[in-house]
Design an enzyme around this catalytic site. Structure first.
Site, PDB file in Angstrom:
ATOM      1  N   TYR A 172       0.694  -1.388   0.037  1.00 61.16           N
ATOM      2  CA  TYR A 172      -0.355  -0.154   0.111  1.00 61.16           C
ATOM      3  C   TYR A 172       0.582   1.373  -0.177  1.00 61.16           C
ATOM      4  O   TYR A 172       2.485   1.341   0.964  1.00 61.16           O
ATOM      5  CB  TYR A 172      -1.440   0.090   0.914  1.00 61.16           C
ATOM      6  CG  TYR A 172      -1.363   1.230   1.324  1.00 61.16           C
ATOM      7  CD1 TYR A 172      -3.012   1.524   0.621  1.00 61.16           C
ATOM      8  CD2 TYR A 172      -0.909   2.548   1.870  1.00 61.16           C
ATOM      9  CE1 TYR A 172      -3.855   2.877   0.595  1.00 61.16           C
ATOM     10  CE2 TYR A 172      -1.850   4.065   1.858  1.00 61.16           C
ATOM     11  CZ  TYR A 172      -3.399   4.050   1.384  1.00 61.16           C
ATOM     12  OH  TYR A 172      -3.941   4.563   1.563  1.00 61.16           O
TER      13      TYR A 172
ATOM     14  N   GLU B 215      -3.498   7.536  -4.106  1.00 57.11           N
ATOM     15  CA  GLU B 215      -3.256   6.125  -3.321  1.00 57.11           C
ATOM     16  C   GLU B 215      -3.151   5.335  -4.410  1.00 57.11           C
ATOM     17  O   GLU B 215      -4.103   5.174  -5.684  1.00 57.11           O
ATOM     18  CB  GLU B 215      -5.096   5.806  -2.546  1.00 57.11           C
ATOM     19  CG  GLU B 215      -4.772   4.248  -2.055  1.00 57.11           C
ATOM     20  CD  GLU B 215      -6.010   4.776  -1.444  1.00 57.11           C
ATOM     21  OE1 GLU B 215      -6.232   4.870  -0.164  1.00 57.11           O
ATOM     22  OE2 GLU B 215      -7.186   3.617  -1.765  1.00 57.11           O
TER      23      GLU B 215
END
Ligand code: GDP
Ligand code: MN
Length: 380
Positions: free
Chosen positions: A100, A188
């Site tokens: 992530y 993101e």
């Protein structure tokens, strides 16, 4: 404004962040053609909401025929209440590990933060809740920006193999630049895929552009409307704050605090808000009508809860708007109104004549709306 995945990936790719080869398609036939060029693909519903994988919006296809079938199943359907008008057909990745990485505006710290985690993928919210320490949140001083030591810290937290350090640095820099250049509040990559053949690829991407900067991002504003919830643009024109959520009670309120309280109380009584529209201060009947039009257009709404505290907003004016909405929209779900404050007697008289359900307190109104949304013995 949240961009669609394919748009976010395009903006990132322009800044050197690698994404799988792929193309967006609006018909099953087009999806088949893309798959014929790419081989094994994933077909991904393009809706501006997370958790598509768990909701069945991401399908693996081994052959062009399977890709066509997957696209046919997704296109025209709704995913988490949003219509699927396009799919992204992308070369499937052989993923070894999911990481992530994001850059986000942290309001509490009043700066951007670089966030990284070794456990990316669909359960990142769980990870954040259960093991917050495994998420590195690295504050970025606005006068210093993103530097090598920030990136090395993020790489360490993601348990990145040393030989991928340079690729990771390029990717983090591209992500950071993208956020700045697009006036985004979030950029993101989740998951950031570490492939079996040792590459880092953005398997998913999310960019949220600051609505207050849209005036100077006209291209993104126009583009972003593709992925918007259908009534978002109408809400903006009418000066309404409108947010789509996942529950079943449509909420019309005036003021942000009242919106929060109204949503909380639907949860207290065992339901959840489907959306809310904030009509702001001093709303005229016309804006009330527009708000109800937007709220009632949401197929997930099973009851409407109106909670108005009249200050500069006049309850009689709001009541006129509600009555106009009943006449014009012929709602298929019950509406419960709680109007207090300026001209409340007149407002309640107007609603009484129109046989709108009213309540004197917020808890009474919320309880009634929730019970009507869930008829006895019925499934929510
Ligand atoms: P989201 O559920 O809306 O966040 O959609 P994602 O694009 O993140 O996809 C969800 C999950 O599907 C990812 O975490 C991956 O595990 C999986 N996935 C997505 N694309 C690929 C791919 O190309 N190959 C493989 N093997 N898995 C993928
Ligand atoms: Mn994802």
């Amino acid at each position: 404004m949240r961009l669609l995945e394919y748009q976010a990936k395009e903006l990132l790719a322009q800044r050197g962040v690698p994404a799988p080869s792929g193309q967006v398609a609006a018909t099953p036939e087009a999806a088949r053609e893309v798959a014929a060029r790419l081989g094994r693909v994933v077909v991904k519903a393009q809706v501006s909401v997370g958790g598509r994988g768990k909701a069945g919006g991401i399908k693996l296809a081994e052959t062009p025929a399977e890709a066509e079938a997957a696209a046919r199943a997704l296109l025209g359907s709704t995913l988490k209440g949003l219509p699927v008008r396009q799919v992204l057909v992308e070369q499937a990745l052989e993923i070894a590990r999911e990481l992530y990485l994001s850059v986000a505006l942290d309001r509490a710290q009043r700066c951007l933060v670089l966030i990284s985690c070794a456990e990316g993928g669909v359960d990142i919210e769980e990870v954040g809740r259960l093991r917050p320490a495994s998420l590195a949140r690295i504050p970025l001083d606005p006068f210093v920006g993103l530097r090598g030591h920030h990136i090395r810290q993020a790489a360490h937290a993601a348990h990145l193999p040393a030989e991928l350090g340079a690729a990771f640095a390029g990717l983090a820099e591209g992500l950071y630049r993208c956020l700045h250049e697009c006036d985004a509040t979030l950029a993101e990559i989740n998951p950031l895929a570490l492939t079996v053949d040792g590459r880092l690829v953005a398997a998913d991407a999310k960019i949220v552009v600051d609505d207050n900067a849209l005036y100077r991002q006209p291209e993104l504003a126009a583009w972003g409307q593709e992925g918007e919830e259908p009534y978002q643009a109408l809400a903006r024109e009418q000066g309404l704050s409108y947010i789509k959520l996942t529950g079943e009670i449509g909420c019309m309120v005036n003021g942000a605090g009242l919106a929060m309280a109204t949503m909380d109380i639907t949860r207290l009584y065992g339901s959840a808000p489907a959306n809310f529209a904030d009509i702001g201060g001093g709303a005229r009947a016309e804006r009330v009508l527009a708000a109800l039009r937007i709220i009632l257009a949401d197929p997930q709404v099973r009851a409407v809860l109106i909670n108005i505290f009249g200050g500069i907003t006049r309850c009689d004016e709001v009541a006129e708007g509600i009555v106009a909405a009943l006449r014009e929209l012929r709602p298929r779900v019950p509406i419960v109104a709680r109007l207090v404050g300026t001209n409340q007697e007149e407002g309640q008289r107007i609603l009484g004549q129109a046989q709108v359900l009213t309540a004197h307190s917020l808890s009474e109104a919320a309880r009634l709306a929730v019970s009507l949304a869930r008829p006895a013995g019925g499934q929510p």
